[in-house]
Scaffold this motif. Structure first.
Motif, PDB file in Angstrom:
ATOM      1  N   HIS A 131       0.835  -1.193   0.000  1.00 20.73           N
ATOM      2  CA  HIS A 131       0.000   0.000   0.000  1.00 20.73           C
ATOM      3  C   HIS A 131       0.877   1.254   0.000  1.00 20.73           C
ATOM      4  CE1 HIS A 131       0.793  -0.606   4.334  1.00 20.73           C
ATOM      5  NE2 HIS A 131       0.711   0.717   4.410  1.00 20.73           N
ATOM      6  N   TYR A 132       0.218   2.378  -0.393  1.00 21.56           N
ATOM      7  CA  TYR A 132       0.888   3.672  -0.449  1.00 21.56           C
ATOM      8  C   TYR A 132       0.591   4.462   0.828  1.00 21.56           C
ATOM      9  CZ  TYR A 132       1.323   2.843  -5.486  1.00 21.56           C
ATOM     10  OH  TYR A 132       1.607   2.331  -6.716  1.00 21.56           O
ATOM     11  N   PHE A 133       1.524   5.330   1.217  1.00 18.25           N
ATOM     12  CA  PHE A 133       1.270   6.278   2.296  1.00 18.25           C
ATOM     13  C   PHE A 133       2.116   7.526   2.045  1.00 18.25           C
ATOM     14  CE2 PHE A 133       4.961   3.943   3.662  1.00 18.25           C
ATOM     15  CZ  PHE A 133       5.761   4.862   4.326  1.00 18.25           C
ATOM     16  N   THR A 134       1.721   8.627   2.665  1.00 17.14           N
ATOM     17  CA  THR A 134       2.393   9.910   2.447  1.00 17.14           C
ATOM     18  C   THR A 134       3.029  10.377   3.751  1.00 17.14           C
ATOM     19  OG1 THR A 134       0.794  10.505   0.747  1.00 17.14           O
ATOM     20  CG2 THR A 134       2.105  12.295   1.667  1.00 17.14           C
ATOM     21  N   PHE A 135       4.274  10.825   3.653  1.00 17.12           N
ATOM     22  CA  PHE A 135       4.999  11.337   4.821  1.00 17.12           C
ATOM     23  C   PHE A 135       5.753  12.586   4.395  1.00 17.12           C
ATOM     24  CE2 PHE A 135       8.867  11.368   7.526  1.00 17.12           C
ATOM     25  CZ  PHE A 135       8.247  11.532   8.761  1.00 17.12           C
ATOM     26  N   LYS A 139       5.446  10.655  -1.239  1.00 15.52           N
ATOM     27  CA  LYS A 139       4.686   9.412  -1.339  1.00 15.52           C
ATOM     28  C   LYS A 139       5.636   8.213  -1.240  1.00 15.52           C
ATOM     29  CE  LYS A 139       0.841   7.522  -4.037  1.00 15.52           C
ATOM     30  NZ  LYS A 139       0.035   7.673  -5.275  1.00 15.52           N
ATOM     31  N   PHE A 140       5.247   7.223  -0.400  1.00 17.02           N
ATOM     32  CA  PHE A 140       6.054   6.024  -0.208  1.00 17.02           C
ATOM     33  C   PHE A 140       5.199   4.777  -0.424  1.00 17.02           C
ATOM     34  CE2 PHE A 140       8.212   9.274   2.229  1.00 17.02           C
ATOM     35  CZ  PHE A 140       9.555   9.041   1.962  1.00 17.02           C
ATOM     36  N   ILE A 141       5.921   3.638  -0.579  1.00 12.42           N
ATOM     37  CA  ILE A 141       5.276   2.317  -0.662  1.00 12.42           C
ATOM     38  C   ILE A 141       5.759   1.510   0.538  1.00 12.42           C
ATOM     39  CG2 ILE A 141       5.152   0.158  -1.970  1.00 12.42           C
ATOM     40  CD1 ILE A 141       5.618   1.803  -4.503  1.00 12.42           C
ATOM     41  N   ARG A 142       4.796   0.865   1.232  1.00 17.60           N
ATOM     42  CA  ARG A 142       5.148  -0.049   2.323  1.00 17.60           C
ATOM     43  C   ARG A 142       4.777  -1.470   1.900  1.00 17.60           C
ATOM     44  NH1 ARG A 142       2.765   2.275   6.523  1.00 17.60           N
ATOM     45  NH2 ARG A 142       4.657   3.356   7.189  1.00 17.60           N
ATOM     46  N   ILE A 154       9.368  -3.555   4.147  1.00 11.92           N
ATOM     47  CA  ILE A 154      10.233  -2.715   3.306  1.00 11.92           C
ATOM     48  C   ILE A 154       9.493  -1.413   3.018  1.00 11.92           C
ATOM     49  CG2 ILE A 154      11.383  -2.502   1.074  1.00 11.92           C
ATOM     50  CD1 ILE A 154      11.663  -5.532   1.031  1.00 11.92           C
ATOM     51  N   GLU A 155      10.179  -0.302   3.191  1.00 13.38           N
ATOM     52  CA  GLU A 155       9.649   1.011   2.794  1.00 13.38           C
ATOM     53  C   GLU A 155      10.519   1.552   1.659  1.00 13.38           C
ATOM     54  OE1 GLU A 155       7.621   2.580   6.952  1.00 13.38           O
ATOM     55  OE2 GLU A 155       9.574   3.365   6.355  1.00 13.38           O
ATOM     56  N   ILE A 156       9.839   1.980   0.600  1.00  8.42           N
ATOM     57  CA  ILE A 156      10.557   2.438  -0.599  1.00  8.42           C
ATOM     58  C   ILE A 156       9.815   3.648  -1.170  1.00  8.42           C
ATOM     59  CG2 ILE A 156       9.279   0.845  -2.083  1.00  8.42           C
ATOM     60  CD1 ILE A 156      11.730   0.639  -3.867  1.00  8.42           C
ATOM     61  N   SER A 157      10.537   4.566  -1.763  1.00  8.80           N
ATOM     62  CA  SER A 157       9.930   5.765  -2.359  1.00  8.80           C
ATOM     63  C   SER A 157       9.041   5.372  -3.543  1.00  8.80           C
ATOM     64  CB  SER A 157      11.014   6.739  -2.829  1.00  8.80           C
ATOM     65  OG  SER A 157      10.431   7.803  -3.561  1.00  8.80           O
ATOM     66  N   ALA A 158       7.881   6.023  -3.650  1.00  8.49           N
ATOM     67  CA  ALA A 158       6.953   5.785  -4.775  1.00  8.49           C
ATOM     68  C   ALA A 158       7.176   6.789  -5.889  1.00  8.49           C
ATOM     69  CB  ALA A 158       5.506   5.856  -4.280  1.00  8.49           C
TER      70      ALA A 158
END
Length: 634
Positions: A131-135, A139-142, A154-158
């Motif tokens: 899923h996507y989330f914003t910080f 925008k990032f992908i978890r 894993i957290e990676i930039s979207a």
């Protein structure tokens, strides 16, 4: 003039006025319909683009997930440790990577600082979650994955998904379409609010507060209406956006109606002028009848009133006698007023092109569009009735639609080529690199591994030929998206034609084709040398494909005439059938297996860009001649 003749004259003027009203009102409706068609076309482009964007982003997400799973499997194979996690984060640009024991929830290894350690709080039921989330406005992908006794987060930039959406997504399409002055706004809206909208649109009527929009969603129907937007009247069209049978929202487009209302005002002025002219004419007729009792000729009256309008008008009585025509009609059919007036209609038009007989027989109004007299003519044939409801004749209104249809055709071709060109350009550029690699590999095989095995040499030759063929196909497609010629210079056209024949001579020799040339020396031309070479070469290659092996002959000539520079390419092939000659310069039209149908189209476009003309003449079994006429430099 007798009383009934005067009455008939007045009635005729009234009928003419009515037909003017019908014509102008029809044109007003046609203009509005044109706005509707343009709006529908915009909506279709946006809907298709949005649907394609959704599928494309889904495929991109799938690719990201596959890569992350492969990364986790690789980590599991080499062993889970902090050093390995840090190396993976560095190599694959991961923001953070955390491995937990699924039973104890203790951290086994960690690299980077996660924004939120979700798996520490709640163990997901599924093996995988994405899923996507914003910080901090980013925008990032978890990605969470279960493998054996481990939970891996894993957290990676979207950023790659965001860039894809900006470059190929619906936002770009909305910005491009909104640049049209005819478009006030474009938006995709659902019951929660605006999803996407063209620049400058901040607020639109909510769906829940508009029963018409609710009906669009409920019944999946189209809505067309005149509405208010920012203090102006606009034409709004709303259509449901449906993907896989599910309504995701409503596409709404507002079209600027300023041009339409200007046209309405102009046409209303024309109507008023027509009424004034007709009223004055009727009063003049009555006045002259009462005072002088002079006889007015219907033919003169007809020509005087209708002689200057753009539509052709034809009057025929119940005996099929042509009682009146205007000059415009005569220009359409290629004759003069004196040759058709008072003549029998069937004697002049034996095959009844304007459906006069059907209208006289059935009393019906017939509206058709046909290819007549070398033009595309649209006509409407109306019956004329007397007081007893008996048909006394017919009136045919004829319009020349040739130019309009040509413009519509060119517009469709431009839109089609622009859409295909954008797709093809990406494909062509991607395939160029591996083709170049293959070509280099074949060259090395030729030089460094020069085996004398005939089968080896044959395979190398086939590879080289097929790579060259693929390169030509890719170049043909790339030419669709090349810009219009800008750089032009003076070059020696005579030497260019000689270089082309020299270049093609070896290929012709292998096929047993004779190349003959007759080229005047030192002819110069102002243009793009590379593009002219491409156009002439395409035509010669096309002739090479057409002529028979061993007996084929191609003659190439260049000469300077008063009207311009003349390039002729003549072959002794089987010729081109007349029904095909009209289409050979259309894009993607080909009769040859494996052909792209772009060679002659590209040649035609290049010559046209140089203000030249390309023509073809062909006789079955005797060959074809392509003639290029270019303007002289002086």
């Amino acid at each position: 003039m007798k009383r009934h003749q005067l009455f008939f004259s007045v009635l005729l003027l009234i009928l003419v006025g009515m037909f003017f009203i019908i014509i102008i009102k029809s044109s007003q409706n046609a203009v509005l319909e044109l706005f509707k068609k343009e709006a529908r076309a915009f909506l279709t482009v946006v809907a298709l683009s949005q649907e394609n964007s959704l599928f494309a982003e889904a495929n991109l997400e799938g690719m990201i997930i596959d890569n992350l799973i492969n990364l986790i499997n690789a980590l599991n194979d080499i062993g889970i440790s902090r050093n390995n996690l840090e190396q993976f984060c560095k190599n694959f640009n991961l923001k953070s990577m955390v491995v937990l024991n699924s039973r104890t929830k203790g951290i086994v290894a960690q690299s980077g600082d996660p924004i939120e350690l979700v798996i520490k709080k709640t163990i997901p039921e599924d093996k995988m979650s994405f899923h996507y989330f914003t910080f901090r406005d980013e925008k990032f992908i978890r990605f969470i994955y279960k493998i054996k006794n481990y939970l891996i987060q894993i957290e990676i930039s979207a950023d790659v998904v965001r860039k894809f959406s900006q470059e190929f997504g619906i936002s770009r399409i909305l910005n491009e379409l909104s640049a049209s002055p005819a478009v006030k706004y474009l938006a995709l809206q659902d019951t929660k609010g605006i999803i996407l909208a063209s620049p400058g649109v901040k607020q639109l009527t909510r769906i829940e507060s508009d029963t018409s929009l609710m009906k669009v969603i409920a019944e999946k129907t189209e809505l067309i209406r005149i509405a208010d937007f920012e203090g102006e009247k606009i034409l709004e069209i709303a259509e449901p956006f449906v993907v896989d049978g599910k309504t995701l929202g409503i596409f709404r487009i507002g079209m600027n109606l300023n041009l339409y209302y200007n046209y309405i005002r102009t046409s209303n002025i024309q109507l008023f002028s027509i009424f004034a002219i007709l009223s004055f004419t009727i009063l003049l007729l009555i006045f002259l009848y009462l005072r002088y009792e002079r006889t007015f000729n219907l033919t003169e009256l007809f020509s005087g009133i209708l002689g200057t309008i753009e539509e052709g008008v034809l009057f025929i009585d119940r005996k099929k006698r042509i009682t009146g025509v205007n000059r415009r009609f005569c220009s359409f059919v290629g004759t003069s007023e004196s040759k058709v007036r008072q003549k029998n209609y069937k004697e002049i038009f034996a095959d009844d092109p304007f459906s006069i007989e059907d209208t006289l027989r059935d009393g019906t109004t017939i509206e058709e569009e046909k290819n007549l007299f070398g033009k595309i003519l649209s006509f409407t044939t109306y019956p004329v009735f007397d007081s007893k409801k008996e048909i006394t004749g017919v009136i045919t209104i004829v319009r020349d639609m040739t130019q309009i249809r040509e413009i519509e055709k060119e517009k469709r071709e431009r839109e089609h080529l622009q859409f295909l060109g954008n797709l093809v350009a990406n494909f062509a550029h991607e395939i160029k690199n591996p083709l170049n690699g293959l070509a280099i590999a074949v060259q090395r095989l030729n030089k460094e591994f020069s085996f004398e095995d005939p089968e080896y040499r044959l395979l190398i030759s086939i590879l080289d030929k097929e790579i060259d063929s693929l390169n030509r196909v890719v170049n043909d497609f790339l030419s669709l998206v090349r810009p219009v010629i800008k750089e032009k210079c003076i070059f020696n056209l005579s030497q260019l034609i000689k270089d082309i024949t020299l270049f093609i001579r070896e290929q012709a020799r292998k096929k047993g084709v004779t190349i003959r040339e007759n080229i005047e020396e030192n002819i110069e031309f102002l243009g793009n040398e590379g593009e002219i070479k491409r156009a002439v070469l395409n035509i010669i290659l096309n002739a090479m494909e057409a002529v028979p092996e061993m007996t084929g002959e191609i003659k190439v000539s260049l000469r300077k005439e008063k009207k311009g520079l003349l390039i002729e390419i003549k072959d002794n092939g089987p010729g081109i059938p007349p029904e095909i000659q009209k289409r050979i310069f259309e894009p993607y039209f080909t009769t040859r297996t494996g052909g792209t149908g772009l060679g002659l189209y590209i040649a035609h476009r290049i010559i046209k860009d140089h203000d030249g003309i390309i023509m073809v003449g062909s006789t079955p079994e005797q060959g074809s001649t392509f003639t290029i006429n270019l303007p002289c430099r002086d």
